[in-house]
Design a protein around this motif. Structure first.
Motif, PDB file in Angstrom:
ATOM      1  N   SER A   1       8.990  -7.846   5.662  1.00 37.39           N
ATOM      2  CA  SER A   1      10.009  -7.202   4.841  1.00 37.39           C
ATOM      3  C   SER A   1       9.609  -5.799   4.386  1.00 37.39           C
ATOM      4  N   ASP A   2       8.350  -5.399   4.626  1.00 34.24           N
ATOM      5  CA  ASP A   2       7.864  -4.120   4.114  1.00 34.24           C
ATOM      6  C   ASP A   2       6.778  -3.591   5.044  1.00 34.24           C
TER       7      ASP A   2
ATOM      8  N   PHE B   1       0.830  -1.199   0.000  1.00 32.72           N
ATOM      9  CA  PHE B   1       0.000   0.000   0.000  1.00 32.72           C
ATOM     10  C   PHE B   1       0.868   1.253   0.000  1.00 32.72           C
ATOM     11  N   GLU B   2       0.214   2.383  -0.187  1.00 31.88           N
ATOM     12  CA  GLU B   2       0.928   3.659  -0.154  1.00 31.88           C
ATOM     13  C   GLU B   2       1.420   3.997   1.248  1.00 31.88           C
ATOM     14  N   GLN B   3       0.792   3.394   2.267  1.00 25.49           N
ATOM     15  CA  GLN B   3       1.133   3.656   3.660  1.00 25.49           C
ATOM     16  C   GLN B   3       0.845   2.407   4.464  1.00 25.49           C
ATOM     17  N   PRO B   4       1.299   2.333   5.704  1.00 27.43           N
ATOM     18  CA  PRO B   4       1.021   1.143   6.512  1.00 27.43           C
ATOM     19  C   PRO B   4      -0.475   0.893   6.664  1.00 27.43           C
ATOM     20  N   PHE B   5      -0.836  -0.387   6.709  1.00 27.78           N
ATOM     21  CA  PHE B   5      -2.236  -0.795   6.814  1.00 27.78           C
ATOM     22  C   PHE B   5      -2.347  -1.713   8.037  1.00 27.78           C
ATOM     23  N   PRO B   6      -2.928  -1.240   9.134  1.00 22.60           N
ATOM     24  CA  PRO B   6      -3.034  -2.090  10.329  1.00 22.60           C
ATOM     25  C   PRO B   6      -3.735  -3.408  10.028  1.00 22.60           C
ATOM     26  N   VAL B   7      -3.180  -4.483  10.513  1.00 20.73           N
ATOM     27  CA  VAL B   7      -3.710  -5.809  10.225  1.00 20.73           C
ATOM     28  C   VAL B   7      -5.150  -5.945  10.700  1.00 20.73           C
ATOM     29  N   GLU B   8      -5.444  -5.452  11.893  1.00 15.77           N
ATOM     30  CA  GLU B   8      -6.802  -5.610  12.419  1.00 15.77           C
ATOM     31  C   GLU B   8      -7.821  -4.828  11.594  1.00 15.77           C
ATOM     32  N   GLU B   9      -7.412  -3.692  11.071  1.00  5.38           N
ATOM     33  CA  GLU B   9      -8.310  -2.922  10.214  1.00  5.38           C
ATOM     34  C   GLU B   9      -8.600  -3.689   8.927  1.00  5.38           C
ATOM     35  N   ALA B  10      -7.556  -4.265   8.331  1.00  7.80           N
ATOM     36  CA  ALA B  10      -7.743  -5.064   7.119  1.00  7.80           C
ATOM     37  C   ALA B  10      -8.623  -6.271   7.403  1.00  7.80           C
ATOM     38  N   ARG B  11      -8.396  -6.899   8.540  1.00  7.48           N
ATOM     39  CA  ARG B  11      -9.193  -8.068   8.905  1.00  7.48           C
ATOM     40  C   ARG B  11     -10.671  -7.708   9.022  1.00  7.48           C
TER      41      ARG B  11
END
Length: 367
Positions: free
Chosen positions: A313-314, A261-271
Motif C-alpha cells: 500500500s506504500d 521511510f522518507e524514500q523507498p527501502f529495497p527489501v534485500e538491503e533491509a534484510r
C-alpha cells in the motif's frame, strides 16, 4: 544519538552487586546471567520485600539469604539491578545512588526523566556513560522494536511506525505464567476459567493490554512504546502508533511492524542490514512459510526478525515480524548489558565472553 561529555566507569575490581526483586522471574534471570556472562561479582546481595526476607536462594553453589530492602543494604554496593516495580524503585533507587551505587532500573519509574539515560546497548550505548547514578531499562516491547528499527534508521530516515504487539504471560510475571498453565488445564477439563492475576483469562483467549487507558484512548503500554522509542533513538518527533495485545503464550513477545521511510527501502538491503545488526538474527524461509515464533527465542538472547516485505500500500514502507524473549533481552539481559557498558575495557572484554552456562529458561515457570 545523544553524546555525553563524561564517563563514569565502575571500579576495576570485583564488584558488590545487589539484585533488588531477586525472587521474581526477571530477578532469577538476572542471577543466571551474572554467571553466564562472567560479570565480575565479588559479593552478591539479594534484596526483596520484607515478606521474602529470610528465604534462601542458591547462586554459584552458594546459599544466599534474601535481605529486606533498606538503606543499610546499599552500603558499599557498586551496582544495583532493580526489578521490583515502579513504586519500589522510586523509593529506593535514589537512596542507592546516593550511597554510591549505579542503579539499573527495570521499572518505568525513571524512563522518561530527562536526567536519566534510557538505554538499549546495541542502539544508544553512549547514553549510559554520562549517567548520574540511575540508568533506566526500557519497556520490553520497546527494546525488541528498537533493535529492528535502529539499523534501518541509520540507513534511511524513518517517518512513521505502526506496531501491533502479541505479548506473552511472562510480561505480567511468574504468577501470570502459572495462571495461564492452570486455567488452560481448567478449560481442557471442561471447567470455567476464573482469572485472579490478570483481568481476564488468557486460556485459549486474548485481550487488549490491561495497562491503564489514557485520555487519548491508548493504554499506558502503547504510550510507553511511543515515548521510549523517541528517547532511545533520539527522534523526538517520530510518529509511532502501537496496539498492544496480551496473548496465551507463556514466554516471549512478538510484534508486527510497519515502517514508513522518507524514500523507498529495497527489501534485500533491509534484510542484509538486519541480518548483520547486533542483537538480531534473521529467521525467514518464504518457501516453507517459516518465520520467527516465540519458541524460537525462549531462553535465548537474539531478537528474531523475519517476513521482511514491501508494503503493497506504500512504496516507502516495509513490513516485518519479530519475536524476542521478554524476560531475557526484554528485561534481564538488557540490564546486565548496560552494566557491562560501565566496566573498564579489561573487565568488559572478560565479561563479554559467555561461558556457555545453561540459560535460566525454566526459571519462574517458563518453558
Amino acid at each position: 544519538m545523544s553524546s555525553t561529555s563524561s564517563f563514569h566507569p565502575l571500579p576495576s575490581r570485583p564488584l558488590t552487586v545487589a539484585v533488588l526483586g531477586a525472587t521474581g522471574a526477571v530477578g532469577q534471570e538476572l542471577l543466571a546471567l551474572l554467571t553466564e556472562r562472567r560479570f565480575p561479582v565479588g559479593e552478591l546481595r539479594l534484596l526483596a520485600s520484607p515478606r521474602s526476607a529470610g528465604r534462601r536462594l542458591v547462586w554459584q553453589g552458594r546459599e544466599l539469604t534474601i535481605e529486606a530492602v533498606s538503606a543499610a543494604a546499599f552500603e558499599g554496593v557498586d551496582v544495583v539491578l532493580a526489578s521490583a516495580g515502579g513504586s519500589i524503585s522510586r523509593r529506593w533507587a535514589p537512596v542507592a545512588a546516593a550511597a554510591g551505587a549505579v542503579v539499573i532500573d527495570n521499572s518505568s519509574a525513571f524512563r522518561l526523566d530527562p536526567e536519566v539515560p534510557l538505554v538499549v546497548p546495541e542502539v544508544n550505548p553512549e547514553s549510559a556513560l554520562g549517567h548520574r547514578g540511575i540508568i533506566a531499562n526500557p519497556n520490553c516491547t520497546t527494546i525488541l522494536l528498537t533493535l529492528a528499527l535502529a539499523p534501518l534508521q541509520a540507513r534511511r530516515p524513518i517517518r512513521r511506525v505502526v506496531v501491533s504487539t502479541y505479548q506473552s504471560a511472562s510480561g505480567a510475571g511468574a504468577r501470570a505464567m502459572e495462571e495461564l498453565r492452570k486455567l488452560s488445564r481448567t478449560v481442557l477439563d471442561g471447567g470455567e476459567p476464573v482469572s485472579e492475576v490478570l483481568p481476564h483469562s488468557l486460556a485459549f483467549n486474548l485481550f487488549l493490554h490491561n495497562s491503564p487507558l489514557q485520555p487519548s484512548g491508548y493504554c499506558e503500554e502503547e504510550l510507553k512504546m511511543l515515548y521510549e522509542t523517541r528517547k532511545i533513538m533520539a527522534l523526538p518527533e517520530l510518529r509511532l502508533s502501537a496496539t498492544c495485545v496480551r496473548v496465551p503464550v507463556l514466554r516471549a513477545h512478538s510484534e508486527a511492524v510497519n515502517i514508513e521511510f522518507e524514500q523507498p527501502f529495497p527489501v534485500e538491503e533491509a534484510r542484509t542490514l538486519l541480518a548483520e545488526a547486533p542483537g538480531v538474527e534473521l529467521l525467514e524461509d518464504f518457501a516453507a512459510n517459516r518465520f520467527p515464533m516465540p519458541t524460537d527465542v525462549t531462553g535465548r538472547d537474539p531478537v528474531a526478525v523475519g517476513r521482511i516485505r514491501q508494503d503493497l500500500s506504500d512504496p516507502n514502507a516495509l513490513e516485518l515480524w519479530l519475536c524476542g524473549d521478554q524476560i531475557r533481552k526484554g528485561a534481564a539481559l538488557n540490564a546486565v548489558q548496560i552494566a557491562e557498558l560501565l566496566l573498564d575495557p579489561a573487565w568488559r572484554e572478560a565479561a563479554a565472553q559467555p561461558v556457555g552456562a545453561p540459560s535460566a529458561s525454566t526459571v519462574g515457570g517458563a518453558v
